[in-house]
Design an enzyme around this catalytic site. Sequence first.
Site, PDB file in Angstrom:
ATOM      1  N   HIS A  85      -2.159  -4.828   1.013  1.00  0.00           N
ATOM      2  CA  HIS A  85      -2.403  -4.018  -0.186  1.00  0.00           C
ATOM      3  C   HIS A  85      -3.846  -3.533  -0.237  1.00  0.00           C
ATOM      4  O   HIS A  85      -4.642  -3.967  -1.067  1.00  0.00           O
ATOM      5  CB  HIS A  85      -2.047  -4.811  -1.446  1.00  0.00           C
ATOM      6  CG  HIS A  85      -0.583  -4.966  -1.662  1.00  0.00           C
ATOM      7  ND1 HIS A  85       0.097  -6.129  -1.386  1.00  0.00           N
ATOM      8  CD2 HIS A  85       0.364  -4.095  -2.108  1.00  0.00           C
ATOM      9  CE1 HIS A  85       1.381  -5.984  -1.661  1.00  0.00           C
ATOM     10  NE2 HIS A  85       1.578  -4.753  -2.097  1.00  0.00           N
ATOM     11  N   ASP A 140       6.637   3.832  -1.683  1.00  0.00           N
ATOM     12  CA  ASP A 140       5.966   2.535  -1.732  1.00  0.00           C
ATOM     13  C   ASP A 140       6.533   1.550  -0.711  1.00  0.00           C
ATOM     14  O   ASP A 140       5.801   0.715  -0.167  1.00  0.00           O
ATOM     15  CB  ASP A 140       6.082   1.964  -3.148  1.00  0.00           C
ATOM     16  CG  ASP A 140       5.199   0.747  -3.356  1.00  0.00           C
ATOM     17  OD1 ASP A 140       4.164   0.633  -2.682  1.00  0.00           O
ATOM     18  OD2 ASP A 140       5.535  -0.085  -4.221  1.00  0.00           O
ATOM     19  N   HIS A 182      -2.625   1.293   2.705  1.00  0.00           N
ATOM     20  CA  HIS A 182      -1.297   1.348   2.080  1.00  0.00           C
ATOM     21  C   HIS A 182      -1.247   2.465   1.049  1.00  0.00           C
ATOM     22  O   HIS A 182      -0.258   3.209   0.967  1.00  0.00           O
ATOM     23  CB  HIS A 182      -0.979   0.007   1.420  1.00  0.00           C
ATOM     24  CG  HIS A 182       0.222   0.042   0.525  1.00  0.00           C
ATOM     25  ND1 HIS A 182       1.502   0.291   0.982  1.00  0.00           N
ATOM     26  CD2 HIS A 182       0.333  -0.126  -0.826  1.00  0.00           C
ATOM     27  CE1 HIS A 182       2.353   0.273  -0.037  1.00  0.00           C
ATOM     28  NE2 HIS A 182       1.668   0.015  -1.140  1.00  0.00           N
ATOM     29  N   HIS A 242      -1.701   3.731  -7.163  1.00  0.00           N
ATOM     30  CA  HIS A 242      -0.633   2.869  -7.671  1.00  0.00           C
ATOM     31  C   HIS A 242      -0.881   1.377  -7.448  1.00  0.00           C
ATOM     32  O   HIS A 242      -0.292   0.544  -8.143  1.00  0.00           O
ATOM     33  CB  HIS A 242       0.707   3.263  -7.026  1.00  0.00           C
ATOM     34  CG  HIS A 242       0.909   2.709  -5.651  1.00  0.00           C
ATOM     35  ND1 HIS A 242       0.278   3.229  -4.541  1.00  0.00           N
ATOM     36  CD2 HIS A 242       1.655   1.666  -5.197  1.00  0.00           C
ATOM     37  CE1 HIS A 242       0.634   2.544  -3.474  1.00  0.00           C
ATOM     38  NE2 HIS A 242       1.469   1.583  -3.838  1.00  0.00           N
ATOM     39  N   ASP A 243      -1.740   0.993  -6.495  1.00  0.00           N
ATOM     40  CA  ASP A 243      -2.029  -0.422  -6.236  1.00  0.00           C
ATOM     41  C   ASP A 243      -3.518  -0.726  -6.318  1.00  0.00           C
ATOM     42  O   ASP A 243      -3.995  -1.691  -5.716  1.00  0.00           O
ATOM     43  CB  ASP A 243      -1.511  -0.831  -4.850  1.00  0.00           C
ATOM     44  CG  ASP A 243      -0.066  -1.324  -4.899  1.00  0.00           C
ATOM     45  OD1 ASP A 243       0.372  -1.761  -5.972  1.00  0.00           O
ATOM     46  OD2 ASP A 243       0.616  -1.274  -3.859  1.00  0.00           O
TER      47      ASP A 243
END
Length: 843
Positions: free
Chosen positions: A556, A724, A560, A596-597
């Site tokens: 992560h 994702d 990614h 998003h992360d």
Amino acid sequence: MGCKTSVLECIEDRGEAEKRKQMDMLYQGSLHGKEEYDISRRKISFEDVIVGNDEDADYTTSQGPQSIEAHPLTNSVPSLVKILLVFPKDDQQMDVLATTSRRLGWSVTVAKDAEKAVEFFQNRGHELVIIDHRGQRAAEADMICRAIKSSPVYHNSVIIALVKKSFLMHGEKDKIVALDLLETGFTRALTECSHERILINELVGIYTSALLPRTQLAAANALYVALDRCRDMVHVTNDKHIVQFVNKISEKLLGYKTSEMLGKSIAEIVFYDNFILMEQHISKGREFEGNMNCKRKNNQMITISCRVIPFCISLKKPTHYIYIYDTTYLSENIGSLSPTSSQPPFARANVVVSQRRTSDLKSTSESRRRSSLHKLHSLQLEAPITKVISLLSNSITDSTTPETAAQIEKAIEILKTTELYVPSLREDTDPVATDLVGALLSSPRKAWESRRSSVESSAPRFSAIKAVPSTTPSSRMQIKGFRGPQEIAELLERCLEWDFDIFKLEILTEKRPLLFVGMTIMNLFRVPARLGCEEKVIQNWLTLIEMNYQAQNVYHNSTHAADVLQATARFMQSERLKQILEPLDEVATLIAAAAHDVDHPGRSSQFLCNADNKLAILYNDISVLESHHAALTFKLSLSDDGVNIFKNLERDTYKLLRETVIDMILATEMTKHFEHLAKFMNVCSPRIAEYTQSGAYSDTVDMSVVLQPENVVLVKRMMIKCADVSNPTRPLKCCVEWARRIAEEYFSQTDEEKKLKLPVLMPMFDRATCSIPKAQIGFIDFIINDMVEAWDAFVDMPEMVGHMRQNYEKWKEYNERGISTLQDLEKLQNLSELQIYVSQPPS
């Protein structure tokens, strides 16, 4: 007014010549200089259109183009007018007409004969044509006029006959010679004159009295066409509330033909509880908005949100009232007009559901034929669950067999539970798959720990094995001698291809892939222009977001994020998504994918809850990580004007974009995976369409249903979800590398859980004993396969399914060969076909 295509886009479709006329009218009526307007989603200033119109800047004759220097005499007459002079011979009159036209800033073309005149007109579509009609040239002039009017490109051009002064003083008594010209096709006559100032005033008068009204009329007609075809229902009444105009969608929604509504009082069709209050508002020139009850031809009633806008021809009281009904998506889904007097009036939100009741009941017998193994396809997810339960209860009658009644009652009991989308794995499922899928889909409030604790207690061998630290094999390929910028540029040229090498970009950019691929994709989708900000601000924002990804995470991290961003950009190249997504949707999708992360700790939400992490406490153990990612995205973005990509957006636009970004980031939470997938498949998958007459399933997607706002949300959620978890659908070497990285991150979490004496969420993910191929096989079986096949059926990306199936077979092969641990996988990556570019280990 809800119309999918803007009015200006409708105007643009009418052709180049017509478009210029509309621009001319807009300039005169509203732009006043350099104000901006939007055509085909591009910001264009009026000055740019004039300056950039090189094609029209030539003075063309039958001998060829000649360069001229234009000296506009006045700014009151725009220089977009194209004028065609048809003169068999060069003379003083033609020269003075050309000179005065150029002084007005007009584009001049000269033709010597009929053939050239028609050719030039067809090529350029001149707004103004002046034909020499003097003396013996009159017959040829008439022929040229008819030829131009019969040209396929002719549309509202003004054709003028240049005549001698004596022509208007015809010898025959009571003879009006101008009528002969009009019958031939000329618009009017212009008396020959060699005085430049007089001619300038004549041409300006022609523009004002003939050209401008025609362009205004054409623009008004284009606006009328757009209004008539828009998806919102529109009624226009006079000040006595008598209907004067209805658009086409009204007939579809209400069932009345246009002729049946014109001349009627609006009160016969539209009912409002406090009509007097509404009339008091609109009679004073104020807009009014409320829910109106509209009566259909079959006496059914529908409640629709309506806005009433007063319109005044003069500055006095309103002369017309415009009723605009919010029916954009209702118009595509309203049921038939067959009388159903027993059916009560229904509210706007329930129109589609109520109209589908009959068809749902009729298809019950066909639905019974469907196998229960069709997974989520048999669920009617679009209806409220209470209505489904009611329908099932009503289906049990005296004639229902006991077996069928028992099955229905069992189905009702299942539907009455609150966790409709939580799956239960079979008892014979592989333990590794059970661990992985269970941990991904579990909520922090679920008691997964108790099950895992029992597993852990029954497997003491795990605690006796020393953890093996992760290492980078020295034999894997290292990058040497790359010409960085050139290599990066060449690589980014393929950034919209599914086999894009994100790991090569990671090393070439020194672990800054998000910035490089982000800037490339953001520019490809014109994000700076759509957000109204400079490229530098986008660059600063991407840099800040990438800095807040934790580089020490094996999986992560910003690589990614760059991979997910690249996948969403590839998805948005599909024709279906181009039909569905508005520009703001595309921008929001790219922003959500990139962030998003952000600040992911490399541990799951369940881990944070068990560890009493401050984020779990802040978000009450609910969607902990996803909530943090969404909140931090906007906290970072709004922290400084230099990175605030939203600062130039209007408030409403910003709120809509923010809502979309947050929703998409929250959709990446795996605990709601089956809920999102089920809803998407029910609405968007062609595999669940109704039976056709031949008894087979239809393989089409009902776009009118997909385009409903709530279903567009489902599509955007599914898009970021597929991006994702797209690792198993990438080429094999990328798939293996992603599997190695996620396994290492899970192993690290298990190590820390044991060290801190926390519940072990995935005890089978021990770095010394876990079978990575088995984990990937279970992940594809339970999570990826159905989702990717449904997404492929929707966006047509067979390469995803192809790679997934090939990778699945490879993982089965690796498992049979006894490849299981990280060390086994790293040895496997020494093969040339599986080698991945990796960073040099620090010295």
